[in-house]
Design a protein around this motif. Sequence first.
Motif, PDB file in Angstrom:
ATOM      1  N   LEU A 228     -17.293  22.157  -1.643  1.00 26.86           N
ATOM      2  CA  LEU A 228     -17.370  21.622  -0.288  1.00 26.86           C
ATOM      3  C   LEU A 228     -18.806  21.200   0.003  1.00 26.86           C
ATOM      4  CD1 LEU A 228     -15.227  24.284   1.604  1.00 26.86           C
ATOM      5  CD2 LEU A 228     -14.498  21.997   0.902  1.00 26.86           C
ATOM      6  N   TYR A 229     -18.965  20.322   0.980  1.00 26.79           N
ATOM      7  CA  TYR A 229     -20.288  19.801   1.331  1.00 26.79           C
ATOM      8  C   TYR A 229     -20.584  20.080   2.798  1.00 26.79           C
ATOM      9  CZ  TYR A 229     -20.122  17.193  -3.069  1.00 26.79           C
ATOM     10  OH  TYR A 229     -20.043  16.853  -4.395  1.00 26.79           O
ATOM     11  N   LEU A 230     -21.816  20.586   3.085  1.00 26.66           N
ATOM     12  CA  LEU A 230     -22.263  20.689   4.476  1.00 26.66           C
ATOM     13  C   LEU A 230     -22.486  19.272   4.998  1.00 26.66           C
ATOM     14  CD1 LEU A 230     -22.873  23.595   3.364  1.00 26.66           C
ATOM     15  CD2 LEU A 230     -24.774  23.663   4.979  1.00 26.66           C
ATOM     16  N   ILE A 231     -22.045  19.020   6.209  1.00 25.37           N
ATOM     17  CA  ILE A 231     -22.056  17.648   6.713  1.00 25.37           C
ATOM     18  C   ILE A 231     -23.481  17.194   7.044  1.00 25.37           C
ATOM     19  CG2 ILE A 231     -19.698  17.757   7.597  1.00 25.37           C
ATOM     20  CD1 ILE A 231     -20.906  18.066  10.423  1.00 25.37           C
ATOM     21  N   PRO A 232     -23.825  15.948   6.694  1.00 22.06           N
ATOM     22  CA  PRO A 232     -25.111  15.390   7.110  1.00 22.06           C
ATOM     23  C   PRO A 232     -25.056  14.835   8.525  1.00 22.06           C
ATOM     24  CG  PRO A 232     -23.959  13.826   5.730  1.00 22.06           C
ATOM     25  CD  PRO A 232     -23.090  15.053   5.798  1.00 22.06           C
ATOM     26  N   THR A 233     -23.829  14.622   9.023  1.00 17.99           N
ATOM     27  CA  THR A 233     -23.599  14.074  10.362  1.00 17.99           C
ATOM     28  C   THR A 233     -22.130  14.285  10.708  1.00 17.99           C
ATOM     29  OG1 THR A 233     -23.392  12.019  11.624  1.00 17.99           O
ATOM     30  CG2 THR A 233     -23.370  11.816   9.240  1.00 17.99           C
ATOM     31  N   ALA A 234     -21.834  14.398  11.998  1.00 17.83           N
ATOM     32  CA  ALA A 234     -20.441  14.571  12.428  1.00 17.83           C
ATOM     33  C   ALA A 234     -19.600  13.336  12.173  1.00 17.83           C
ATOM     34  CB  ALA A 234     -20.387  14.930  13.919  1.00 17.83           C
ATOM     35  N   GLU A 235     -20.256  12.215  11.879  1.00 12.54           N
ATOM     36  CA  GLU A 235     -19.527  11.003  11.497  1.00 12.54           C
ATOM     37  C   GLU A 235     -18.488  11.296  10.413  1.00 12.54           C
ATOM     38  OE1 GLU A 235     -20.502   7.448   8.326  1.00 12.54           O
ATOM     39  OE2 GLU A 235     -22.138   8.418   9.393  1.00 12.54           O
ATOM     40  N   VAL A 236     -18.856  12.163   9.458  1.00 12.43           N
ATOM     41  CA  VAL A 236     -17.992  12.393   8.297  1.00 12.43           C
ATOM     42  C   VAL A 236     -16.674  13.049   8.702  1.00 12.43           C
ATOM     43  CG1 VAL A 236     -17.820  13.390   5.991  1.00 12.43           C
ATOM     44  CG2 VAL A 236     -20.029  12.511   6.806  1.00 12.43           C
ATOM     45  N   PRO A 237     -16.691  14.236   9.321  1.00 12.30           N
ATOM     46  CA  PRO A 237     -15.401  14.831   9.679  1.00 12.30           C
ATOM     47  C   PRO A 237     -14.657  14.079  10.778  1.00 12.30           C
ATOM     48  CG  PRO A 237     -17.188  16.183  10.528  1.00 12.30           C
ATOM     49  CD  PRO A 237     -17.806  15.151   9.629  1.00 12.30           C
ATOM     50  N   ILE A 238     -15.375  13.516  11.753  1.00 14.30           N
ATOM     51  CA  ILE A 238     -14.684  12.838  12.857  1.00 14.30           C
ATOM     52  C   ILE A 238     -13.958  11.598  12.347  1.00 14.30           C
ATOM     53  CG2 ILE A 238     -14.954  11.624  15.047  1.00 14.30           C
ATOM     54  CD1 ILE A 238     -17.264  13.469  15.728  1.00 14.30           C
ATOM     55  N   THR A 239     -14.632  10.768  11.555  1.00 17.81           N
ATOM     56  CA  THR A 239     -13.984   9.557  11.046  1.00 17.81           C
ATOM     57  C   THR A 239     -12.816   9.913  10.136  1.00 17.81           C
ATOM     58  OG1 THR A 239     -16.184   8.535  11.076  1.00 17.81           O
ATOM     59  CG2 THR A 239     -14.415   7.298  10.025  1.00 17.81           C
ATOM     60  N   ASN A 240     -12.952  11.002   9.379  1.00 19.33           N
ATOM     61  CA  ASN A 240     -11.898  11.397   8.444  1.00 19.33           C
ATOM     62  C   ASN A 240     -10.651  11.929   9.132  1.00 19.33           C
ATOM     63  OD1 ASN A 240     -12.223  11.421   5.282  1.00 19.33           O
ATOM     64  ND2 ASN A 240     -14.286  11.584   6.141  1.00 19.33           N
ATOM     65  N   ILE A 241     -10.715  12.143  10.430  1.00 19.02           N
ATOM     66  CA  ILE A 241      -9.495  12.494  11.174  1.00 19.02           C
ATOM     67  C   ILE A 241      -8.431  11.426  10.935  1.00 19.02           C
ATOM     68  CG2 ILE A 241      -8.510  12.697  13.502  1.00 19.02           C
ATOM     69  CD1 ILE A 241     -11.178  13.967  14.372  1.00 19.02           C
ATOM     70  N   TYR A 242      -8.882  10.188  10.745  1.00 19.50           N
ATOM     71  CA  TYR A 242      -7.950   9.059  10.627  1.00 19.50           C
ATOM     72  C   TYR A 242      -7.765   8.585   9.184  1.00 19.50           C
ATOM     73  CZ  TYR A 242      -8.252   9.109  15.632  1.00 19.50           C
ATOM     74  OH  TYR A 242      -8.178   9.516  16.945  1.00 19.50           O
TER      75      TYR A 242
END
Length: 423
Positions: A228-242
Amino acid sequence: MLQLNYIRENRDKVVERLAVKNFNDADLVDQIIALDEQRRKIQNQSDSIAAEANSLAKQIGDLMRQGKKEEAEAIKSQSASYKEQQKEFTDELERVEVELHNKLVQLPNLPYSQVPKGLTPEDNEVVLENGEKPNLAEDALPHWELAAKYDIIDFELGTKVTGAGFPVYKGKGARLQRGLINFFLDEAAKMGYGEVQVPIVVNEASAYATGQLPDKEGQMYHVTNDDLYLIPTAEVPITNIYRDTIVKADDFPIRHCGYTPCFRREAGSYGAHVRGLNRLHQFDKVELVQIVHPDNSYNTLEEMSAYVQSLLQKLGLPYRVLRLCGGDMSFTAAMTYDMETYSAAQKRWLEVSSVSNFETYQANRLKVRFKNEEGKTQLAHTLNGSALALPRIVATLLENNQTDKGIKIPEVLIPYVGFEYID
């Protein structure tokens, strides 16, 4: 990830636009086109053999129903030969597709037509400046000395607990952090962004889908045992919702905001310009993400830029907006605006936000699609922006607002922090 059909049909334009990002590997583009042609040729051959095999299977079935068992058995060997050929084509197709994919992900996004040419940050275009730079007293202190003077941020304690780049916020410093986060989230909600609270670690598929892998693997903290990777920005998990989703066109624009801590290794960062809060390995940020119809994405980019500017205006910070040149843009962006605030004690501009349009580059990896008016499936456009990243905002707030009475808190933040001065 660029779309294969676009590369195939616009080879020269792709090479020309990549050169604006100082990516001059035309051979890689040609290799991708050649592999795509090979892939399609193999697929056609495989489909032809499959059709022959299906036709033969039908003949065998018909002969068996007619009681002509011997004739059926006679052509079964030919059917077995077709199956072997089909397996060979399938294996070869898989090999070519893997090679094609590995080369395709090496291509950055194409820069938008308005992106200026350039190699370094000095080539970025200043779009506008707003606000007056503060005139501080001769004995004005930089934020790291103010942090020690008022005992609100302890860099040495953070180094003891974890390492350099992981500060400990204390007292009014911690309350300022919390107040800024809540202020940014409340302002985003007023603009119609739906708040989400997301994980701060993601799997490899998520990091790949938004373009952090394989481009920025060395900048991410990797939890090796769990991959697993610690996120560099919330862009990663939020965009991956879709990710792997067909969204409804009627739902555009899809807007989300979210607060998370962010983690970046910042390998190779050193010197006076990374002192104090200027560059950290862990920091807090409120992120904006939008998924929109392709026709509206550049209007959305302007709107997001204007919104981030409104936050800086409410905080009373002088700022400027830059349109990044090709050489200073990220691997995945088609166009980016950077917002910088002026640090009066350091006498330099500090980046506090990037707002980017990725067009279909992320959506192609994510498989975020919608059905257009003709009922055809089409890729959406994705955008994101920092609204805002806290460290350099805090640095400029501390430096620019230092007075004889202490550090004056902007009026909009007083209800969030509960005090008017850090003293």
